[in-house]
Write a protein that holds these residues in place. Structure first.
Motif, short mmCIF file in Angstrom:
data_model
loop_
_atom_site.label_atom_id
_atom_site.label_comp_id
_atom_site.label_asym_id
_atom_site.label_seq_id
_atom_site.Cartn_x
_atom_site.Cartn_y
_atom_site.Cartn_z
N LEU A 260 25.01 10.05 -19.10
CA LEU A 260 25.34 8.76 -18.49
C LEU A 260 26.20 7.90 -19.40
N ASN A 261 26.33 8.31 -20.66
CA ASN A 261 27.03 7.48 -21.64
C ASN A 261 28.46 7.94 -21.92
N VAL A 262 29.01 8.74 -21.02
CA VAL A 262 30.41 9.17 -21.18
C VAL A 262 31.31 7.99 -20.83
N GLU A 263 31.97 7.41 -21.85
CA GLU A 263 32.68 6.15 -21.67
C GLU A 263 33.89 6.24 -20.75
N GLN A 264 34.55 7.41 -20.74
CA GLN A 264 35.78 7.52 -19.94
C GLN A 264 35.51 7.79 -18.46
N ARG A 265 34.26 7.88 -18.07
CA ARG A 265 33.95 8.23 -16.68
C ARG A 265 34.14 7.02 -15.76
N LYS A 266 34.92 7.21 -14.70
CA LYS A 266 35.12 6.19 -13.69
C LYS A 266 33.98 6.27 -12.70
N ILE A 267 33.26 5.16 -12.50
CA ILE A 267 32.10 5.15 -11.61
C ILE A 267 32.42 4.38 -10.34
N PHE A 268 32.25 5.04 -9.21
CA PHE A 268 32.44 4.40 -7.90
C PHE A 268 31.07 4.06 -7.32
N TYR A 269 30.90 2.82 -6.88
CA TYR A 269 29.64 2.35 -6.32
C TYR A 269 29.64 2.52 -4.81
N LEU A 270 28.57 3.12 -4.29
CA LEU A 270 28.42 3.30 -2.84
C LEU A 270 27.06 2.77 -2.40
N PRO A 271 26.99 2.16 -1.22
CA PRO A 271 25.68 1.79 -0.68
C PRO A 271 24.94 3.02 -0.17
N ASN A 272 23.64 3.05 -0.37
CA ASN A 272 22.82 4.13 0.17
C ASN A 272 22.41 3.74 1.59
N THR A 273 23.02 4.37 2.57
CA THR A 273 22.78 4.01 3.97
C THR A 273 21.45 4.54 4.51
N ASN A 274 20.70 5.27 3.68
CA ASN A 274 19.40 5.79 4.10
C ASN A 274 18.27 4.78 3.93
N ILE A 275 18.51 3.76 3.09
CA ILE A 275 17.44 2.82 2.76
C ILE A 275 17.97 1.39 2.75
N ASP A 276 17.04 0.43 2.70
CA ASP A 276 17.42 -0.98 2.59
C ASP A 276 17.06 -1.48 1.19
N PRO A 277 17.51 -2.69 0.81
CA PRO A 277 17.29 -3.20 -0.55
C PRO A 277 15.83 -3.32 -0.97
N SER A 278 14.91 -3.34 -0.04
CA SER A 278 13.50 -3.49 -0.39
C SER A 278 13.00 -2.32 -1.23
N PHE A 279 13.60 -1.15 -1.08
CA PHE A 279 13.19 0.01 -1.87
C PHE A 279 13.40 -0.27 -3.35
N TYR A 280 14.59 -0.77 -3.68
CA TYR A 280 14.90 -1.06 -5.08
C TYR A 280 13.96 -2.11 -5.63
N GLU A 281 13.71 -3.16 -4.89
CA GLU A 281 12.87 -4.25 -5.38
C GLU A 281 11.46 -3.77 -5.68
N LYS A 282 10.92 -2.89 -4.84
CA LYS A 282 9.58 -2.36 -5.08
C LYS A 282 9.56 -1.37 -6.25
N ASP A 283 10.66 -0.67 -6.44
CA ASP A 283 10.73 0.37 -7.48
C ASP A 283 11.07 -0.19 -8.87
N LYS A 284 11.64 -1.38 -8.91
CA LYS A 284 12.23 -1.92 -10.14
C LYS A 284 11.33 -1.84 -11.36
N PRO A 285 10.02 -2.10 -11.26
CA PRO A 285 9.18 -2.04 -12.48
C PRO A 285 9.11 -0.66 -13.12
N TYR A 286 9.52 0.38 -12.40
CA TYR A 286 9.34 1.75 -12.89
C TYR A 286 10.68 2.45 -13.20
#
Length: 300
Positions: A260-286
């Motif tokens: 994950l620490n390869v500095e030259q890597r271009k990262i494209f952000y995509l929304p995950n259409t399978n879930i809603d933001p509540s999944f991340y909020e519940k998972d965040k502590p872990y």
């Protein structure tokens, strides 16, 4: 006829064993067998055992039984829905899994699956590493397996997806240029490269590209084994609090984390259409700190 009779006998034996173990106070846990060149399957099995062991004080003894033959992901879902010879399986959340089974609310991969890297033919590396815009990436064909949650989110985001018959078939399809990129998780690509490199000398990892989409992975339990879902959630959270999950995760995925620490890597952000933001909020502590950082970046 004989084959069907044997299958019926196996189901009857499975139900009888479950009834006997239940009467004796033993939690019988039937898990799938999947043949993959990756550590995540072994990790998931070890984590399941850790959760069961951590919950022994409250829920009692257990026994894990693995299926004898490989079962593809779509078949695993059906077996969980039927409640026949499978108790728990691992998947990323998709509507059909969320509707037909009981999800254990704990992100077992700590969000690591959110980073998606690519295999390609070695002769195309220079061209692919020069990609700067997501539109250029969408012009290429990406190989995926049927029933994969990643295939759906790629299609939903306008990518060109080519499906293979099964996991193993995807690699020769890449070699034959049926598609130009094969998308894999950060935890999968290293072990798979080591396994397939001798078979496919032209196989290469694209260092300059990655996709990030919040992609949690969970244990899913048959609705007919609701007590198992409660036990696993209790055991996972207890093991997390003790630091046992962090130790197990580092044991399996230290090399993947380094990718994950390869500095030259271009990262494209995509929304995950399978879930809603509540999944991340519940998972965040872990979750891993790098996941929390990425989520903060994409929301600003």
């Amino acid at each position: 006829m004989v084959k069907h009779l044997l299958m019926l006998i196996c189901v009857i034996i499975s139900f009888s064993a479950q009834a006997l173990d239940s009467a004796q106070g033993v939690t019988l846990v039937n898990i799938p067998y999947m043949e993959r060149a990756g550590l995540h399957r072994d990790y998931a099995d070890a984590l399941l055992e850790l959760a069961l062991e951590s919950s022994r004080d409250t829920y009692g003894p257990y026994e894990i039984v693995q299926q004898g033959e490989q079962t593809v992901i779509r078949r695993q879902l059906q077996q969980l829905i039927d409640g026949t010879n499978l108790s728990v399986a691992v998947s990323m959340p998709m509507p059909e899994w969320l509707e037909g089974t009981r999800m254990v609310q704990f992100p077992i991969m700590k969000g690591l699956a959110s980073y998606r890297l690519f295999f390609a033919h070695e002769e195309n590396l220079t061209l692919f590493n020069m990609i700067e815009r997501v539109e250029s990436l969408k012009a290429l064909k990406i190989g995926q397996g049927r029933g994969w949650s990643t295939a759906k989110l790629l299609e939903d985001n306008g990518f060109r997806v080519v499906y293979g018959g099964n996991y193993k078939a995807l690699f020769p399809m890449l070699g034959a240029d049926r598609f130009q990129l094969l998308m894999r998780g950060a935890y999968e690509i290293g072990p798979e490269y080591a396994f397939y490199k001798d078979i496919m000398p032209e196989l290469a990892i694209v260092d300059g590209l990655a996709i990030y989409t919040y992609l949690p992975m969970y244990f899913f339990v048959s609705e007919k084994h609701e007590g198992l879902a409660e036990r696993l959630e209790y055991g996972l959270k207890k093991a997390h609090a003790s630091g046992a999950i962090d130790s197990l995760f580092e044991q399996y995925f230290s090399e993947a984390l380094a990718l994950l620490n390869v500095e030259q890597r271009k990262i494209f952000y995509l929304p995950n259409t399978n879930i809603d933001p509540s999944f991340y909020e519940k998972d965040k502590p872990y979750l891993l700190e790098t996941i929390i950082k990425r989520e903060a970046e994409r929301n600003h």
